[in-house]
Scaffold this active site. Structure first.
Site, PDB file in Angstrom:
ATOM      1  N   ARG A  38      21.733 -12.645 -51.996  1.00  0.00           N
ATOM      2  CA  ARG A  38      20.375 -12.896 -51.602  1.00  0.00           C
ATOM      3  C   ARG A  38      19.793 -11.915 -50.332  1.00  0.00           C
ATOM      4  O   ARG A  38      18.645 -11.694 -50.274  1.00  0.00           O
ATOM      5  CB  ARG A  38      20.387 -14.012 -50.818  1.00  0.00           C
ATOM      6  CG  ARG A  38      20.691 -15.223 -51.801  1.00  0.00           C
ATOM      7  CD  ARG A  38      20.832 -16.671 -51.297  1.00  0.00           C
ATOM      8  NE  ARG A  38      22.096 -16.465 -50.290  1.00  0.00           N
ATOM      9  CZ  ARG A  38      22.186 -17.393 -49.353  1.00  0.00           C
ATOM     10  NH1 ARG A  38      21.352 -18.422 -49.176  1.00  0.00           N
ATOM     11  NH2 ARG A  38      23.027 -17.125 -48.545  1.00  0.00           N
TER      12      ARG A  38
ATOM     13  N   GLU B   1      22.387 -13.426 -35.962  1.00  0.00           N
ATOM     14  CA  GLU B   1      21.631 -13.787 -34.624  1.00  0.00           C
ATOM     15  C   GLU B   1      21.657 -12.540 -34.049  1.00  0.00           C
ATOM     16  O   GLU B   1      22.461 -12.084 -33.442  1.00  0.00           O
ATOM     17  CB  GLU B   1      22.620 -14.727 -33.934  1.00  0.00           C
ATOM     18  CG  GLU B   1      22.840 -16.021 -34.697  1.00  0.00           C
ATOM     19  CD  GLU B   1      23.547 -17.266 -33.741  1.00  0.00           C
ATOM     20  OE1 GLU B   1      24.362 -16.981 -32.847  1.00  0.00           O
ATOM     21  OE2 GLU B   1      23.905 -18.285 -34.289  1.00  0.00           O
TER      22      GLU B   1
ATOM     23  N   GLN C 293      11.357 -10.693 -20.745  1.00  0.00           N
ATOM     24  CA  GLN C 293      10.274 -10.038 -21.615  1.00  0.00           C
ATOM     25  C   GLN C 293      10.734  -9.283 -22.816  1.00  0.00           C
ATOM     26  O   GLN C 293      11.867  -8.605 -22.836  1.00  0.00           O
ATOM     27  CB  GLN C 293       9.472  -9.048 -20.695  1.00  0.00           C
ATOM     28  CG  GLN C 293       8.464  -8.526 -21.211  1.00  0.00           C
ATOM     29  CD  GLN C 293       7.493  -7.471 -20.398  1.00  0.00           C
ATOM     30  OE1 GLN C 293       7.388  -8.021 -19.251  1.00  0.00           O
ATOM     31  NE2 GLN C 293       7.030  -6.526 -20.808  1.00  0.00           N
TER      32      GLN C 293
ATOM     33  N   TYR D 278      12.607  -4.466 -27.906  1.00  0.00           N
ATOM     34  CA  TYR D 278      13.807  -4.459 -26.489  1.00  0.00           C
ATOM     35  C   TYR D 278      13.574  -5.510 -25.575  1.00  0.00           C
ATOM     36  O   TYR D 278      12.286  -5.970 -25.285  1.00  0.00           O
ATOM     37  CB  TYR D 278      13.703  -3.186 -25.793  1.00  0.00           C
ATOM     38  CG  TYR D 278      12.564  -2.531 -25.196  1.00  0.00           C
ATOM     39  CD1 TYR D 278      12.356  -2.776 -23.716  1.00  0.00           C
ATOM     40  CD2 TYR D 278      11.737  -1.826 -26.032  1.00  0.00           C
ATOM     41  CE1 TYR D 278      11.278  -2.091 -23.317  1.00  0.00           C
ATOM     42  CE2 TYR D 278      10.766  -1.218 -25.462  1.00  0.00           C
ATOM     43  CZ  TYR D 278      10.392  -1.379 -24.073  1.00  0.00           C
ATOM     44  OH  TYR D 278       9.426  -0.663 -23.393  1.00  0.00           O
TER      45      TYR D 278
ATOM     46  N   HIS E 256      11.862   6.739 -19.614  1.00  0.00           N
ATOM     47  CA  HIS E 256      11.188   5.852 -18.470  1.00  0.00           C
ATOM     48  C   HIS E 256      11.989   5.063 -17.825  1.00  0.00           C
ATOM     49  O   HIS E 256      13.227   4.856 -18.186  1.00  0.00           O
ATOM     50  CB  HIS E 256      10.015   4.889 -19.126  1.00  0.00           C
ATOM     51  CG  HIS E 256       9.233   5.521 -20.193  1.00  0.00           C
ATOM     52  ND1 HIS E 256       8.538   4.762 -21.249  1.00  0.00           N
ATOM     53  CD2 HIS E 256       8.377   6.819 -20.254  1.00  0.00           C
ATOM     54  CE1 HIS E 256       7.735   5.701 -21.916  1.00  0.00           C
ATOM     55  NE2 HIS E 256       7.724   6.777 -21.019  1.00  0.00           N
TER      56      HIS E 256
ATOM     57  N   ASN F 155       9.629  -6.291 -25.676  1.00  0.00           N
ATOM     58  CA  ASN F 155       8.832  -5.574 -25.940  1.00  0.00           C
ATOM     59  C   ASN F 155       8.914  -4.821 -27.494  1.00  0.00           C
ATOM     60  O   ASN F 155      10.033  -4.962 -27.887  1.00  0.00           O
ATOM     61  CB  ASN F 155       8.727  -4.199 -25.062  1.00  0.00           C
ATOM     62  CG  ASN F 155       8.153  -4.720 -23.694  1.00  0.00           C
ATOM     63  OD1 ASN F 155       7.604  -5.400 -23.364  1.00  0.00           O
ATOM     64  ND2 ASN F 155       9.139  -4.350 -22.686  1.00  0.00           N
TER      65      ASN F 155
ATOM     66  N   LYS G 245      18.003  -3.202 -20.199  1.00  0.00           N
ATOM     67  CA  LYS G 245      17.353  -3.254 -21.552  1.00  0.00           C
ATOM     68  C   LYS G 245      18.565  -3.540 -22.525  1.00  0.00           C
ATOM     69  O   LYS G 245      19.484  -2.779 -22.558  1.00  0.00           O
ATOM     70  CB  LYS G 245      16.307  -2.152 -22.001  1.00  0.00           C
ATOM     71  CG  LYS G 245      15.667  -1.712 -20.855  1.00  0.00           C
ATOM     72  CD  LYS G 245      14.588  -0.557 -21.554  1.00  0.00           C
ATOM     73  CE  LYS G 245      13.505   0.082 -20.530  1.00  0.00           C
ATOM     74  NZ  LYS G 245      12.872   1.419 -21.009  1.00  0.00           N
TER      75      LYS G 245
ATOM     76  N   GLU H  41       6.910   2.927 -11.980  1.00  0.00           N
ATOM     77  CA  GLU H  41       7.355   3.636 -13.262  1.00  0.00           C
ATOM     78  C   GLU H  41       7.256   5.108 -12.909  1.00  0.00           C
ATOM     79  O   GLU H  41       6.427   5.774 -12.411  1.00  0.00           O
ATOM     80  CB  GLU H  41       6.522   3.050 -14.306  1.00  0.00           C
ATOM     81  CG  GLU H  41       7.247   3.637 -15.629  1.00  0.00           C
ATOM     82  CD  GLU H  41       6.300   3.001 -16.758  1.00  0.00           C
ATOM     83  OE1 GLU H  41       6.806   2.713 -17.690  1.00  0.00           O
ATOM     84  OE2 GLU H  41       4.818   2.948 -16.667  1.00  0.00           O
TER      85      GLU H  41
ATOM     86  N   ARG I 110       9.477   8.425 -27.412  1.00  0.00           N
ATOM     87  CA  ARG I 110       8.876   7.612 -26.131  1.00  0.00           C
ATOM     88  C   ARG I 110      10.079   7.603 -25.053  1.00  0.00           C
ATOM     89  O   ARG I 110      10.997   7.276 -25.554  1.00  0.00           O
ATOM     90  CB  ARG I 110       8.549   6.117 -26.668  1.00  0.00           C
ATOM     91  CG  ARG I 110       7.473   5.885 -27.566  1.00  0.00           C
ATOM     92  CD  ARG I 110       7.302   4.679 -27.975  1.00  0.00           C
ATOM     93  NE  ARG I 110       6.477   4.467 -29.464  1.00  0.00           N
ATOM     94  CZ  ARG I 110       5.220   4.283 -28.896  1.00  0.00           C
ATOM     95  NH1 ARG I 110       4.490   4.100 -27.583  1.00  0.00           N
ATOM     96  NH2 ARG I 110       4.213   4.131 -29.994  1.00  0.00           N
TER      97      ARG I 110
ATOM     98  N   ASP J 108       4.514  10.943 -21.190  1.00  0.00           N
ATOM     99  CA  ASP J 108       5.555  11.695 -21.450  1.00  0.00           C
ATOM    100  C   ASP J 108       5.679  13.240 -21.529  1.00  0.00           C
ATOM    101  O   ASP J 108       6.848  13.825 -21.055  1.00  0.00           O
ATOM    102  CB  ASP J 108       6.300  11.117 -22.707  1.00  0.00           C
ATOM    103  CG  ASP J 108       6.428   9.653 -22.753  1.00  0.00           C
ATOM    104  OD1 ASP J 108       6.433   9.041 -21.716  1.00  0.00           O
ATOM    105  OD2 ASP J 108       6.536   9.101 -23.916  1.00  0.00           O
TER     106      ASP J 108
END
Length: 191
Positions: free
Chosen positions: A32, A37, A56, A140, A71, A58, A80, A151, A68, A179
């Protein structure tokens, strides 16, 4: 009544930067499709020895050859847990912790919807990714909230860090203005 020891449903593999971990949730497949998890706090804690509180999630969608990163936040440092929902990326973490034996080193790993691998990146790292597939959805979890006042962005192609991005020789990734204007290794504030 016998007591059975519960087996965590994830495999944890250290990388060449020992604090950065490859997380592989168990995937149950049949005719199937599959089920996993993608995150279970108890299993994550038991398998890694870390008691992490994520605050949080994202989610981004990007086209092929979009880069990207790289950072990080100097204040409100965040860890993360990153994964790919569709497509594939080359995910990179650079150690910015001055007291670390791997200071200035980087780790790169292909994450994809097919391999279900995740990467745990603790606080103290610059992070970014390059999209390898026609499109990719990237998700993430973070241990702290976005803090734009602190930042920073490390230059994606800084020669001292020398990340080996999987790009054709001479080609450039798709970058946004922030960036493109990343700081060199020598200019970038460290932890």
């Amino acid at each position: 009544m016998s007591s059975l020891k519960r087996q965590p449903k994830i495999l944890v593999t250290p990388t060449s930067i020992s604090d950065v971990l490859i997380i592989e949730p168990k995937v149950f497949s049949d005719e199937r499709g599959w089920f996993t998890e993608s995150f279970n706090a108890r299993d994550f804690s038991e398998a890694t020895g870390l008691d992490i509180n994520f605050v949080q999630d994202n989610h981004s969608s990007s086209r092929q050859f979009t880069l990207r990163g790289m950072h990080y936040q100097l204040e409100k440092q965040k860890g993360k847990l990153v994964r790919v929902l569709s497509g594939a990326v080359f995910d990179v973490a650079v150690d910015l912790r001055k007291n670390s034996p791997t200071y200035g080193k980087w780790i790169g790993l292909e994450l994809s919807a097919e391999n279900h691998k995740q990467l745990w990146i603790p606080p103290g790292f610059a992070h970014g990714f390059l999209v390898l597939s026609p499109t990719a959805e990237f998700l993430y979890k973070t241990t702290d909230y976005h803090h734009p006042q602190s930042e920073f962005c490390l230059l994606w192609d800084d020669p001292l860090v020398a990340i080996q991005w999987p790009l054709a020789l001479g080609s450039k990734p798709n970058l946004n203005t922030k960036d493109s204007a990343g700081l060199s290794w020598e200019e970038a504030p460290k932890f």
